[in-house]
Structure formats: C-alpha cells, structure tokens
Design a protein around this motif. Structure first.
Motif, PDB file in Angstrom:
ATOM      1  N   ASN A 335       0.828  -1.213   0.000  1.00  0.00           N
ATOM      2  CA  ASN A 335       0.000   0.000   0.000  1.00  0.00           C
ATOM      3  C   ASN A 335       0.868   1.272   0.000  1.00  0.00           C
ATOM      4  O   ASN A 335       0.574   2.251  -0.686  1.00  0.00           O
ATOM      5  CB  ASN A 335      -0.929   0.000   1.216  1.00  0.00           C
ATOM      6  CG  ASN A 335      -2.077  -0.992   1.053  1.00  0.00           C
ATOM      7  OD1 ASN A 335      -2.379  -1.423  -0.065  1.00  0.00           O
ATOM      8  ND2 ASN A 335      -2.700  -1.355   2.159  1.00  0.00           N
ATOM      9  N   ARG A 374      -8.591  -8.670   5.230  1.00  0.00           N
ATOM     10  CA  ARG A 374      -9.532  -8.081   4.270  1.00  0.00           C
ATOM     11  C   ARG A 374      -9.586  -6.564   4.406  1.00  0.00           C
ATOM     12  O   ARG A 374      -9.588  -5.831   3.409  1.00  0.00           O
ATOM     13  CB  ARG A 374     -10.908  -8.713   4.476  1.00  0.00           C
ATOM     14  CG  ARG A 374     -11.944  -8.351   3.433  1.00  0.00           C
ATOM     15  CD  ARG A 374     -13.195  -9.199   3.566  1.00  0.00           C
ATOM     16  NE  ARG A 374     -13.759  -9.112   4.895  1.00  0.00           N
ATOM     17  CZ  ARG A 374     -13.930 -10.143   5.720  1.00  0.00           C
ATOM     18  NH1 ARG A 374     -13.556 -11.347   5.351  1.00  0.00           N
ATOM     19  NH2 ARG A 374     -14.457  -9.977   6.927  1.00  0.00           N
ATOM     20  N   GLU A 375      -9.623  -6.084   5.652  1.00  0.00           N
ATOM     21  CA  GLU A 375      -9.698  -4.631   5.877  1.00  0.00           C
ATOM     22  C   GLU A 375      -8.420  -3.933   5.414  1.00  0.00           C
ATOM     23  O   GLU A 375      -8.469  -2.830   4.861  1.00  0.00           O
ATOM     24  CB  GLU A 375      -9.934  -4.354   7.360  1.00  0.00           C
ATOM     25  CG  GLU A 375     -11.353  -4.678   7.805  1.00  0.00           C
ATOM     26  CD  GLU A 375     -11.511  -4.615   9.319  1.00  0.00           C
ATOM     27  OE1 GLU A 375     -10.600  -4.087   9.981  1.00  0.00           O
ATOM     28  OE2 GLU A 375     -12.545  -5.106   9.823  1.00  0.00           O
ATOM     29  N   ARG A 378      -8.250  -4.262   1.288  1.00  0.00           N
ATOM     30  CA  ARG A 378      -9.294  -3.437   0.633  1.00  0.00           C
ATOM     31  C   ARG A 378      -9.460  -3.775  -0.856  1.00  0.00           C
ATOM     32  O   ARG A 378      -9.733  -2.907  -1.672  1.00  0.00           O
ATOM     33  CB  ARG A 378      -8.986  -1.945   0.787  1.00  0.00           C
ATOM     34  CG  ARG A 378      -8.892  -1.457   2.208  1.00  0.00           C
ATOM     35  CD  ARG A 378      -8.891   0.077   2.272  1.00  0.00           C
ATOM     36  NE  ARG A 378      -7.977   0.691   1.320  1.00  0.00           N
ATOM     37  CZ  ARG A 378      -6.661   0.861   1.546  1.00  0.00           C
ATOM     38  NH1 ARG A 378      -6.118   0.438   2.675  1.00  0.00           N
ATOM     39  NH2 ARG A 378      -5.886   1.448   0.644  1.00  0.00           N
TER      40      ARG A 378
END
Length: 892
Positions: A335, A374-375, A378
C-alpha cells in the motif's frame, strides 16, 4: 476385477466422466470389497450405482440436513488431506459380493476444465489396484472453436502412491491411439495385461493426463449459445504485461527445517531471476518475529536480485508462526509503495504467501486474521497462498485467497515443493489486465455468473455463463473494460450468436437416462456448475449468518436440481430393486451422454402399502377446462360468465414456464419444461413445443417435490419414491396424495382442496413432429389463494366479460354454430382491467376427445396476461420465484 473402464466426453471445456468397474467373486464364500476412485477436487459427483448380483442400488442426490453441513465440509477436506493426491478427492464405496457372483460399480462426475499456463488439463485416475483383463480409457473432445494443440502425457505417478513408471517415460502411455481432426479428438488407452504389468506389476498405473488448447480468433472472446444458455470464454493474448508489485512472504518457523525450507529457497532463487525490469519486489521471512528484507519495494536489477538471494540463503528455521503479523506487514509495504509511486491502476499488487503450519503466535483466531487481512487489503492486494504438508491450516489459506482475489495450492510434503512453487508462480508471473469488467445488456442476459475480475494472467481464462432473455437473439452486445500497462482499454462489439442448435452426439450412441428425450445441454450444465461453485465460495467467505443461510439454500436448491454432490447435498443409496434388462449397457454409455442419472429406481406398486385402494381418477368426469395441453395450448374457463378463453405460448425448447405460482400463500408452485420437435410438413410454424416435465412444489404443511414425466413420477417428501407411469398406484402422506392411472394420467391432490390432473400422451409410432408429452389440468383450485399467479394461476379468481368490437357491434357473438370454418368474428374481452382483442375459435382438449368453443387471444397472449412471456420463465424446475412485482423473491 474383470473390467475397469473410464469414458469421458469434453464439450467446450466441460467434461462428463463415468467410471465403470466390474468384479467377479470366484471364492467359495462371500467377499467384502471396496470400490475406490480419485476424482478431481473441482468435480461434482452426479451419479453412483451399484449392481450386486441381480440387485440394483441407485444413488440419489438429496438435500443434506442443515445442522451437519459444516461438519460434512470439514470431513470432505479431511479426506482430501489424508488420502487424496494434489487436487483430488477420494470416493469410496464398499459392498459384499456373494460367492460366485458378480458386481459392477458406476460413478459419474462433471467438471469445468480450467486453463493454466495456456492449456486445459483433463486428468483421469487409472488405479484399479490390480491387473485387469479389460482396462480402457476413452476420451472424446469436441471444441467448436477448433483444437489448436493436443498432447497425451506419460502416466504420472506421485511418490505417495509408490508405483514406478514404465520403460518409456516420454510420450503417451503404450497402446494409446489418438484420432483427431480440426474440432474433434478421440483418445483411447487400452493396455493389455502384459502392458499393464510392464508399467506397474501391482496394477496401480497412475494419472492419464490430456492437455490441449483451442483456437482463439476474437479479442473479445468466444461466445457459445445453446437453448437459451450462453458461455463466454475470454482469454486475450499479445498484450504487454502489467508491472508487478510482489512481496514474497516465507514461513521460517522451526517446522520448516530441512527439505521444505531448502526446496523453498531453491524455488525462490529461480523465481527472482524471472522478475521483469519493470517489476518491484520485497521479501519477508516470518516465524514468531517478522523479518523484512527492505522496508520498501525495490526495482528489479541484477544487484537487487543478488542481494535478495543472499537474504533468502541466510534464512534459518526457528520459533512459531505469526501469520497475521506477516500478512499485515506485507500489505503495508504494498500500500505504501502504490500510494507514493502513482502507478496503482497500471500495476498489479501481489503477495505470494507460503507456510507449512497454523497460526501459533500473535493473532491466532482465524476469523480475526481474515477480517484484519480483508480490511487492510481493501481489494487492492491479491494474496496467493501455498500450504506445504499435512499440518497446514488449509481452510484458512483457502479463505485468505478467496477473499483477496487470489488462488491457493497445496503441496504434499513428500513431493518436490520447489517445482510446485515454481509452477504456481508461473501461473501468475504475467498479469496482462487488471480491473476487468464484462457487461451484457440487462435486457438480453439474466443470471450471469461473476462478471468482475481483479486480474487476468497470461495463459489463464475468464469464463462467464448465463441465460439469454430472448432465444431468437442474433447478436449479443458485449463490453469489456480493463486496465493494462499502457492505458485504460474498452472493447465493444456485437457478437453473432448463430443458430442455437444442440451439438451432435459425439459418440453416435443413444443418450441414456431420463425419459429418453432431448440432448443434454452442456452449456446449461456449465452454467449450473459455475453458479453452484460461486455460491459455495460466497458461502465460505460470508460471516453474516442470514446471508450464509440464504446462500446455502440457493446452492442446495441448484445442486439438488442438477444432481450435484456438494457440501449441502448428500447421496443416499436406494434399493435394492430388481435389475432391469439392458442396465449395464446403458451405464456403459452414460459418460458420453451427460448429465442425467442413467437408471431410475423402479419401485413398483407392490412396494407401497395399500396400492390401488380406490379406482384411479377418471379425468373426464370432474376436470375443469382450465388447462394447458398439446403444443402448448392454454385454456382458461370463467364459469360465472360462461366464457372460455384460450391462447398459445410459443416458447423455446428448454424453457421452464411458471404455470401456477402461490408459494407465499398456499405453498404451491407448478412449473412446466418444454421440449421441441420439428413442425408438421406444410405447417406455418417452424417448430412445435410440448411439456416434457411438470414439477410441483408443495411447501405446506411440509415440503415435498414432485417431478412428472411421461415415463415416471418422482415424489420426494422426506422419503424419495420413483413410480413408473405404466403401473396404476395410489400413494399418500402428509396431506398429499398421488394417484397414477397406468399410461393415462397422474392426479395430485393437496390437502383435499387443490387437485391437478396431468394427462400422459404416448405414441406407439410417433411421427417426427410428435413427442411423448404431458397435459396439465386444474381440477380443484379452492385451496389456492387470491394472490395466486402464473400463466394459468392468475385467472383462477377472476371473471371475464365481452364488450363490443372496436369497429362496431357484432351480431351472434354467442352463436358459434353460425360461424364459418376457421376463426370467427372479433370482439374485445375485459379481464382484470385489460382490454383484449379476441377472435372465436374451436379447440380440442382431454386428449382430443372433447371440442370446446373459446375466445382466442393472439400474439402470445399479449394484453391478456400480466407482463409478458419472459416474465414467466423459471430459472430451474424447482424455482419458486415470481418476477412480476408481487414481492416474491426467487428462493426455495
């Protein structure tokens, strides 16, 4: 064992396979034997039958009790782990063969072949456990796009099975014969006992593997249509690869000591050399501590590859397993890089995650690990997981990949983990597209499978299946939007769908099973297979209990309807019943012909308590005129106004029409499935359609299913009964009575207040335009509610009246005898507030024994029925939904 044979037919990547095994007990006492077969993990079993002596034991796919659904899934996975090879599961059945007697086993399964590394692979386990006098594998491949390449591999034996290879390790196994033309291939493997012994003296041969690919012309893909169902294969090529942002996350806990870690390191050395200059990468080793090589992604250069290899080389196994911490760190790295590099929509972010254990350090709760991952991801990071050995939490790895747009693989400890890892990486090494969306006009396509895909990797394939609203559609509009390394791309085109004809029988043999009518629609089977798989995946991913239950019910209903053995269905052996002539011959051909079970249980009248308790129903006495029969001709009687209205519905073969829909109130639904036939010569129609199957669903007081064809009635209401239509019998339970009058009619009475009569139309020597078919008559509708709908049901609580013709008054409207032959005068009918132009006609009903006068509504009953014809199409025979805005959902 006297014979072990496998027949497989692949039509457009969809494979029907049947295994036949015949045994003879030469001993002087009874013998316990076990039939065992490895099947691909992605396959669904559709049928199993045992013949022991002169008795038949038939497998039936039924609903599994909800309470045991989760346990069954775990047991299924456990069986795979302990006994199956990579990507397989074991099917077992045991029986006792009497002395000097014979037995035969027939197992059928279906699967959609996946394209990997540019090839489809069809693998058949040939492990009879002993030398067999007759051993054969017969595979037919039919690909309308054309077969581009085809190879048969040497027999593959894993170390786990412990049997050696034959003398010749290259090329097809001895005795293999391949016949091939542009669109069709036949492969036969038929080794003699001597050839079998040369390959493996104990008769354990291995996997017979066929790999092939097809021609690809259009960039937008290959669309095939059959009887209202379509499949879209999308596999573009010649695109520049997308840059990869990849983090390799390697388990270096104490359990990885020895061969596992050494093989993993060797594989990673190979993979690092394969990275492209535009890629960026990093490496994380994890045990109870997270060890990051670099705190940012770095570009691929000779120096960075060398440094990465040195880092991997110095990894040493120690400590526990912090899966959650390793994943969180890897996602943060990706990210951070994407946020600062500005190439997010022009690159693909991947995690390649390898472990041999369960979480033991940090967050160890599976649900929390999944939620955290999962969070953090994204949907922007795809996680590809590899589990090594038998101690790995494969369910966790499977869900991590499912929820984060990845894939998962299992590697057995005794196999070469390094080559498995390299092979897995090869599948994802070349991303060509990201954020793929495939759209079809909602007015043309319904119930399509998944149409959004995060990535497309070179050598793979995207497959979508669905239903066409209009079967006469000439062109299907398709739009594909996606990103690739250079730009945002949009492909738009109208794809000609061509004539929708069933493919020819590729073996030239009659289709077994069912009532002997029609061809199996492989595209419909493919659609049901894909839809069931997607529902199972969604169920596995969901943590919301109401949503899980809704998905479970949908998956279960579809699996029961299409006879798939899944975690939500079970197979029960029914019998024994007397053996029928020609049974073995029918079973021998079942693979090529497809989906229907080959043999149905033949419980006769004698097996039921109190048969023939009363005289079979005589339909001429009490039946109302409200019915649908023949081609199909609908008749609606309005007794209050003494009017009869009739109309035709020109459907397509395979259509399932909603006749009565009262699921929410009385709990009753009636659907009818059409078959086709050529029109009689000199007729105005292009084809005829008839009802082949009537299905009746009863939800109150308890759920029951009825499936009626011209040859049999299947009643599933707790216990499953199969009643032949050529014997008179009355059975009843729980407010439901079914009366069969041999070769004449079936009467279904529900709670004493609803009665349907189904006429059976049989032909001794049918003309080409004739088919054995059914007529449906409503004898008593008192128990149906005022909300009842459907093509017939919507008129049951209504009345009709005639008004003047728009052109002026008509004389003698109620005196049809004064009319000339053919259609009479026109009038306007008022029904449910609709103004419907009608003409006078005469119709024959009750098997042609009675002629009635009726007002005929033209154009598929336009203006007479609510909505239009397509609103009355059910998605499957046991579908209870309605689409006409009555607040009723499509659910069972």
């Amino acid at each position: 064992m006297t014979e072990f044979s496998v027949k497989s037919t692949i039509i457009s990547r969809y494979a029907f396979t049947t295994v036949s095994c015949r045994m003879l007990n030469r001993a002087s006492e009874d013998q316990d034997i076990e039939f065992q077969m490895q099947i691909p993990a992605a396959a669904f079993i559709t049928n199993f039958t045992m013949l022991i002596g002169d008795k038949v034991y038939q497998g039936e796919i039924t609903e599994r009790e909800k309470k045991s659904g989760d346990r069954v899934k775990e047991k299924r996975n456990k069986t795979t782990e302990e006994n199956g090879e990579k990507g397989t599961e074991i099917f077992r059945a045991s029986a006792v063969i009497p002395s000097k007697d014979k037995a035969a086993f027939f197992l059928s399964y279906e699967e959609l072949l996946q394209r990997r590394l540019g090839k489809y692979e069809h693998s058949i386990s040939v492990r009879p456990q002993q030398l067999s006098g007759r051993l054969s594998v017969d595979v037919n491949i039919l690909e309308s796009a054309g077969i581009a390449s085809l190879e048969v591999l040497p027999l593959h034996n894993s170390r786990q099975r412990g049997s050696g290879r034959g003398e010749d390790d290259s090329g097809p196994p001895p005795s293999t014969v391949i016949n091939q033309n542009e669109t069709f291939a036949n492969i036969i493997f038929k080794p003699t006992v001597v050839q079998q012994a040369r390959i493996a003296q104990n008769g354990i041969l291995g996997d017979f593997i066929i790999r092939y690919d097809v021609n690809r012309e259009q960039s937008i893909g290959d669309i095939q249509v059959l009887n209202g169902y379509f499949v879209h294969y999308f596999a573009p090529k010649d695109l520049p690869p997308l840059p990869k942002n990849v983090v390799f996350v390697l388990d270096s806990s104490a359990s990885m000591v020895g061969t596992k870690l050494r093989q993993t390191k060797d594989a990673l050395f190979t993979i690092l050399h394969d990275l492209r200059p535009q890629d960026h990468f990093s490496i994380i080793g994890f045990s109870n501590r997270i060890k990051v090589w670099k705190d940012h992604l770095i570009s691929v250069t000779p120096d960075s590859i060398r440094d990465g290899k040195v880092y991997i080389h110095h990894m040493s196994p120690t400590g526990g397993t912090d899966i959650n911490g390793a994943l969180q760190r890897a996602i943060r790295l990706l990210n951070k890089y994407v946020a600062h590099s500005g190439i997010g929509d022009r690159s693909v972010s991947l995690i390649v995650f390898l472990t041999d254990g369960k979480p033991t350090v940090g967050e160890t709760h599976t649900l929390k690990i999944l939620n955290n991952t999962r969070e953090a991801a994204r949907g922007q990071v795809c996680i590809f997981t590899i589990g090594i050995g038998n101690d790995v939490d494969f369910r966790l790895l499977e869900k991590l990949s499912l929820e984060n747009c990845g894939l998962t693989r299992r590697v057995h400890e005794e196999e070469d983990a390094g080559s498995q890892l390299i092979g897995f990486y090869d599948e994802i090494r070349t991303p060509l597209l990201s954020d793929i969306r495939i759209d079809y006009p909602p007015s043309s396509v319904v119930q399509a499978t998944k149409t959004l895909f995060p990535n497309y990797f070179n050598g793979s394939e995207i497959i979508i299946a669905g239903k066409l609203v209009d079967r006469k559609l000439d062109h299907l509009h398709v739009e594909v939007t996606a990103s690739n390394s250079k730009k945002f791309i949009i492909l738009k085109t109208d794809v000609p769908v061509g004539p929708q004809k069933a493919g020819k029988d590729v073996t030239g043999s009659p289709r077994p099973g069912g009532d002997g009518e029609g061809d199996p629609n492989h595209i419909e089977r493919l659609w049901s297979y894909l839809t069931t798989k997607e529902l199972l995946s969604s169920w596995l991913q969901s943590d919301d209990e109401p949503e899980k239950e809704r998905l479970r019910q949908r998956a279960q209903a579809l699996a029961v309807s299409y006879r798939f053995l899944t975690p939500f269905t079970s197979m029960k052996l029914r019998g024994p019943v007397p053996r029928m002539d020609g049974l073995e011959e029918a079973h021998g051909m079942s693979a090529a012909m497809g989906p229907e079970p080959v043999v149905q249980s033949v419980r006769g009248a004698g097996t039921q308590p109190g048969p023939l308790l009363k005289k079979p129903y005589q339909p001429r006495i009490k039946i109302s005129k409200t019915s649908v029969d023949g081609d199909p001709h609908f008749v609606v009687d309005f007794p209050l106004s003494r009017l009869t209205v009739c109309f035709n519905i020109d459907g397509q073969p395979g259509d399932i029409l909603r006749l009565v829909s009262d699921h929410s109130d009385s709990g009753v639904t009636v659907n009818g499935e059409l078959i086709g036939a050529p029109a009689p010569p000199n007729g105005h129609k292009k084809q005829r359609t008839y009802f082949r199957t009537i299905t009746i669903l009863i939800n109150k007081p308890e759920r029951s299913y009825l499936e009626i064809t011209p040859s049999r009635v299947i009643l599933d209401g707790g216990d499953r009964l199969v009643l032949p239509c050529n014997q008179s019998v009355v059975v009843g339970s729980r407010g439901l009575e079914v009366s069969v009058s041999a070769n004449a009619n079936v009467t279904v009475t529900i709670e004493g207040s609803i009665a349907f009569v189904i006429l059976i139309h049989l032909y001794k020597k049918p003309a080409p335009f004739q088919r054995h078919h059914l007529g449906f008559y409503i004898a008593n509708s008192e128990g149906l509610s005022s909300n009842c709908h459907g093509l017939l049901g919507q008129f049951l609580n209504q009345d009709a009246r005639l008004t003047e013709d728009p052109a002026g008054p008509r004389q003698n409207l109620t005196h049809p005898l004064l009319l000339q032959a053919g259609e009479g005068p026109e009038a306007v009918l008022t029904v449910k507030g609709h103004q419907v132009p009608v003409v006078w006609k005469q119709r024959k009903i009750y098997n042609g024994e009675e002629q009635i006068d009726c007002w005929f509504a033209r154009n598929n009953a336009a203006k007479l029925i609510d909505g239009e014809y397509k609103d009355y199409l059910a998605s499957h025979p046991f579908d209870t939904g309605m689409t006409l805005g009555r607040g009723m959902s499509r659910e069972l």
